[in-house]
Write an enzyme that holds these catalytic residues in place. Structure first.
Site, PDB file in Angstrom:
ATOM      1  N   ALA A  65       0.854  -1.174   0.000  1.00 42.35           N
ATOM      2  CA  ALA A  65       0.000   0.000   0.000  1.00 42.35           C
ATOM      3  C   ALA A  65       0.894   1.229   0.000  1.00 42.35           C
ATOM      4  CB  ALA A  65      -0.885  -0.022   1.240  1.00 42.35           C
ATOM      5  N   GLY A 109       0.581  -5.035   0.776  1.00 41.41           N
ATOM      6  CA  GLY A 109      -0.567  -5.105  -0.129  1.00 41.41           C
ATOM      7  C   GLY A 109      -0.210  -5.739  -1.472  1.00 41.41           C
ATOM      8  N   GLU A 112      -0.429  -9.381  -0.907  1.00 41.70           N
ATOM      9  CA  GLU A 112      -1.848  -9.694  -0.706  1.00 41.70           C
ATOM     10  C   GLU A 112      -2.611  -9.657  -2.022  1.00 41.70           C
ATOM     11  OE1 GLU A 112      -1.775  -6.534   2.273  1.00 41.70           O
ATOM     12  OE2 GLU A 112      -2.709  -7.943   3.655  1.00 41.70           O
ATOM     13  N   GLU A 132       4.334  -5.066   7.174  1.00 43.16           N
ATOM     14  CA  GLU A 132       3.539  -3.982   7.771  1.00 43.16           C
ATOM     15  C   GLU A 132       3.912  -3.740   9.220  1.00 43.16           C
ATOM     16  OE1 GLU A 132       2.322  -6.454   5.898  1.00 43.16           O
ATOM     17  OE2 GLU A 132       0.699  -5.745   4.616  1.00 43.16           O
TER      18      GLU A 132
HETATM   19  N1  CAA Z   1       4.598   3.237  -0.552  1.00 45.67           N
HETATM   20  C1  CAA Z   1       5.010   4.392  -1.077  1.00 45.67           C
HETATM   21  N2  CAA Z   1       6.198   4.534  -1.723  1.00 45.67           N
HETATM   22  C2  CAA Z   1       6.985   3.456  -1.807  1.00 45.67           C
HETATM   23  C3  CAA Z   1       6.610   2.209  -1.281  1.00 45.67           C
HETATM   24  C4  CAA Z   1       5.344   2.121  -0.627  1.00 45.67           C
HETATM   25  N3  CAA Z   1       4.871   0.953  -0.137  1.00 45.67           N
HETATM   26  N4  CAA Z   1       7.602   1.319  -1.512  1.00 45.67           N
HETATM   27  C5  CAA Z   1       8.562   1.990  -2.185  1.00 45.67           C
HETATM   28  N5  CAA Z   1       8.189   3.272  -2.369  1.00 45.67           N
HETATM   29  C6  CAA Z   1       8.939   4.340  -3.024  1.00 45.67           C
HETATM   30  C7  CAA Z   1      10.099   4.819  -2.154  1.00 45.67           C
HETATM   31  O1  CAA Z   1       9.658   5.727  -1.190  1.00 45.67           O
HETATM   32  C8  CAA Z   1      10.997   5.419  -3.198  1.00 45.67           C
HETATM   33  O2  CAA Z   1      10.492   6.676  -3.557  1.00 45.67           O
HETATM   34  P1  CAA Z   1      11.492   7.975  -3.584  1.00 45.67           P
HETATM   35  O3  CAA Z   1      12.456   7.649  -4.697  1.00 45.67           O
HETATM   36  O4  CAA Z   1      10.583   9.090  -3.897  1.00 45.67           O
HETATM   37  O5  CAA Z   1      12.149   8.025  -2.256  1.00 45.67           O
HETATM   38  C9  CAA Z   1      10.807   4.497  -4.409  1.00 45.67           C
HETATM   39  O6  CAA Z   1       9.557   3.843  -4.194  1.00 45.67           O
HETATM   40  C10 CAA Z   1      11.863   3.443  -4.528  1.00 45.67           C
HETATM   41  O7  CAA Z   1      11.961   2.746  -3.298  1.00 45.67           O
HETATM   42  P2  CAA Z   1      13.334   2.543  -2.481  1.00 45.67           P
HETATM   43  O8  CAA Z   1      14.251   3.669  -2.744  1.00 45.67           O
HETATM   44  O9  CAA Z   1      12.962   2.272  -1.061  1.00 45.67           O
HETATM   45  O10 CAA Z   1      13.865   1.225  -3.216  1.00 45.67           O
HETATM   46  P3  CAA Z   1      14.855   0.120  -2.599  1.00 45.67           P
HETATM   47  O11 CAA Z   1      15.221  -0.740  -3.756  1.00 45.67           O
HETATM   48  O12 CAA Z   1      15.914   0.725  -1.784  1.00 45.67           O
HETATM   49  O13 CAA Z   1      13.905  -0.723  -1.583  1.00 45.67           O
HETATM   50  C11 CAA Z   1      11.891  -1.884  -0.921  1.00 45.67           C
HETATM   51  C12 CAA Z   1      12.814  -1.465  -2.080  1.00 45.67           C
HETATM   52  C13 CAA Z   1      12.594  -2.892  -0.016  1.00 45.67           C
HETATM   53  C14 CAA Z   1      10.664  -2.521  -1.554  1.00 45.67           C
HETATM   54  C15 CAA Z   1      11.500  -0.634  -0.082  1.00 45.67           C
HETATM   55  O14 CAA Z   1      11.024   0.362  -0.975  1.00 45.67           O
HETATM   56  C16 CAA Z   1      10.428  -0.881   0.929  1.00 45.67           C
HETATM   57  O15 CAA Z   1      10.693  -1.415   1.989  1.00 45.67           O
HETATM   58  N6  CAA Z   1       9.173  -0.466   0.627  1.00 45.67           N
HETATM   59  C17 CAA Z   1       8.060  -0.561   1.558  1.00 45.67           C
HETATM   60  C18 CAA Z   1       7.553  -1.983   1.711  1.00 45.67           C
HETATM   61  C19 CAA Z   1       6.428  -2.017   2.718  1.00 45.67           C
HETATM   62  O16 CAA Z   1       6.591  -1.725   3.881  1.00 45.67           O
HETATM   63  N7  CAA Z   1       5.216  -2.430   2.260  1.00 45.67           N
HETATM   64  C20 CAA Z   1       4.033  -2.508   3.104  1.00 45.67           C
HETATM   65  C21 CAA Z   1       3.195  -1.271   2.941  1.00 45.67           C
HETATM   66  S1  CAA Z   1       1.828  -1.180   4.077  1.00 45.67           S
HETATM   67  C22 CAA Z   1       0.667  -2.203   3.422  1.00 45.67           C
HETATM   68  O17 CAA Z   1       0.827  -2.765   2.364  1.00 45.67           O
HETATM   69  C23 CAA Z   1      -0.612  -2.304   4.219  1.00 45.67           C
HETATM   70  C24 CAA Z   1      -1.578  -3.301   3.716  1.00 45.67           C
HETATM   71  O18 CAA Z   1      -1.434  -4.494   3.900  1.00 45.67           O
HETATM   72  C25 CAA Z   1      -2.803  -2.851   3.044  1.00 45.67           C
END
Ligand code: CAA
Length: 258
Positions: A65, A109, A112, A132
């Protein structure tokens, strides 16, 4: 119709829906979830489509998400918007088979969403996770429910509590994905599987999907009864007569979805 966050292509009876927010690793924001549901519903209603493939980019199926969109939301806002209910519940209403072709990150998400599809074909670069907990929340579109049913309590608890990622090999071993292929071959494999499904009777394919899904919602006895009844009911179809006649006559069946 042109979408802002997804790309839809229809070829040879297969609708390919590609998540397309590369700058956010296909994070699911409200626009994307709305457009995705619209595209899925349109594909489900389109007579030219017999199977749907959902994919992302090479680096990310979807990284979850959209954290930036959610970060400042209050309980009341999330609750009033019923955040992700439309996607989580809506995708279950799609009656045509849906394959998830997953490369790279399928997190939160994203994991999921892949699990809500009928089955997952993964590239050897795929990484699945429910991180999460690192954000102070829990899974919200089935990560505590579908993942547990797919891989069992031990691995589901491990992933939901530690937030660790599962690579493609472990995901296949655990039963989360149906096949793992080299990254270069992912789309060929997924579209090939979709093509195979598209050649079947859609009437029968829908029924098979319904029967398998029923196993998650019923006791074994109820599920077996449901299966037997729909098995019997398929003998009322032209496609059953055609399928069995084609076998006996040693030819390919010509299904008409009737
Ligand atoms: N939401 C918003 N933006 C996101 C994102 C997310 N879930 N995941 C990545 N991005 C964005 C980053 O912020 C970044 O943007 P900027 O360049 O503007 O900073 C861009 O995508 C690239 O990401 P990274 O620089 O972080 O890339 P990386 O290769 O270093 O890492 C990753 C990749 C491990 C996937 C890391 O991005 C990450 O940990 N992302 C979040 C994963 C996460 O926590 N997901 C769960 C979300 S909550 C959820 O999903 C709730 C639910 O069940 C409904």
């Amino acid at each position: 119709m042109a979408f802002e966050t997804i790309i839809v292509e229809i070829e040879d009876h297969v609708a390919l829906i590609k998540l397309n927010r590369p700058d956010a690793l296909n994070a699911l924001n409200q626009t994307l979830t709305r457009e995705l549901m619209q595209a899925l519903e349109e594909a489900d209603a389109n007579d030219k489509v017999r199977c749907i493939v959902l994919t992302g980019s090479e680096k990310a199926f979807a990284a979850g998400a959209d954290i930036k969109e959610m970060a400042s939301m209050s309980f009341a806002e999330v609750n009033t918007a019923n955040l992700f209910a439309a996607l989580g519940d809506g995708i279950q209403q799609i009656r045509k088979p849906v394959i998830a072709a997953v490369s790279g990150y399928a997190l939160g998400g994203g994991c999921e969403l892949a699990m809500a599809c009928d089955f997952i074909i993964a590239s050897d670069t795929a990484k699945f996770g429910q991180p999460e907990i690192n954000l102070g929340v829990i899974a919200g579109i089935g990560g505590s429910q579908r993942l547990t049913r797919a891989v069992g309590k031990a691995k589901s608890m491990d992933m939901n509590l530690t937030g660790r990622f599962m690579d493609a090999e472990e995901a296949e071993r655990a039963g989360l994905v149906s096949r793992v292929v080299p990254a270069k071959k992912l789309m060929e494999e997924a579209l090939g599987a979709a093509q195979k499904i598209a050649e079947k009777s859609l009437l029968t394919a829908r029924t098979a999907k319904e029967a398998v899904n029923r196993s998650f919602e019923s006791t074994l006895a109820e599920g077996l009864l449901f299966e037997r009844r729909v098995f019997h009911s398929l003998f009322a179809t032209e496609d059953q007569k055609e399928g069995m006649a084609a076998f006996i006559e040693k030819r390919q069946p010509q299904f008409r979805d009737k």
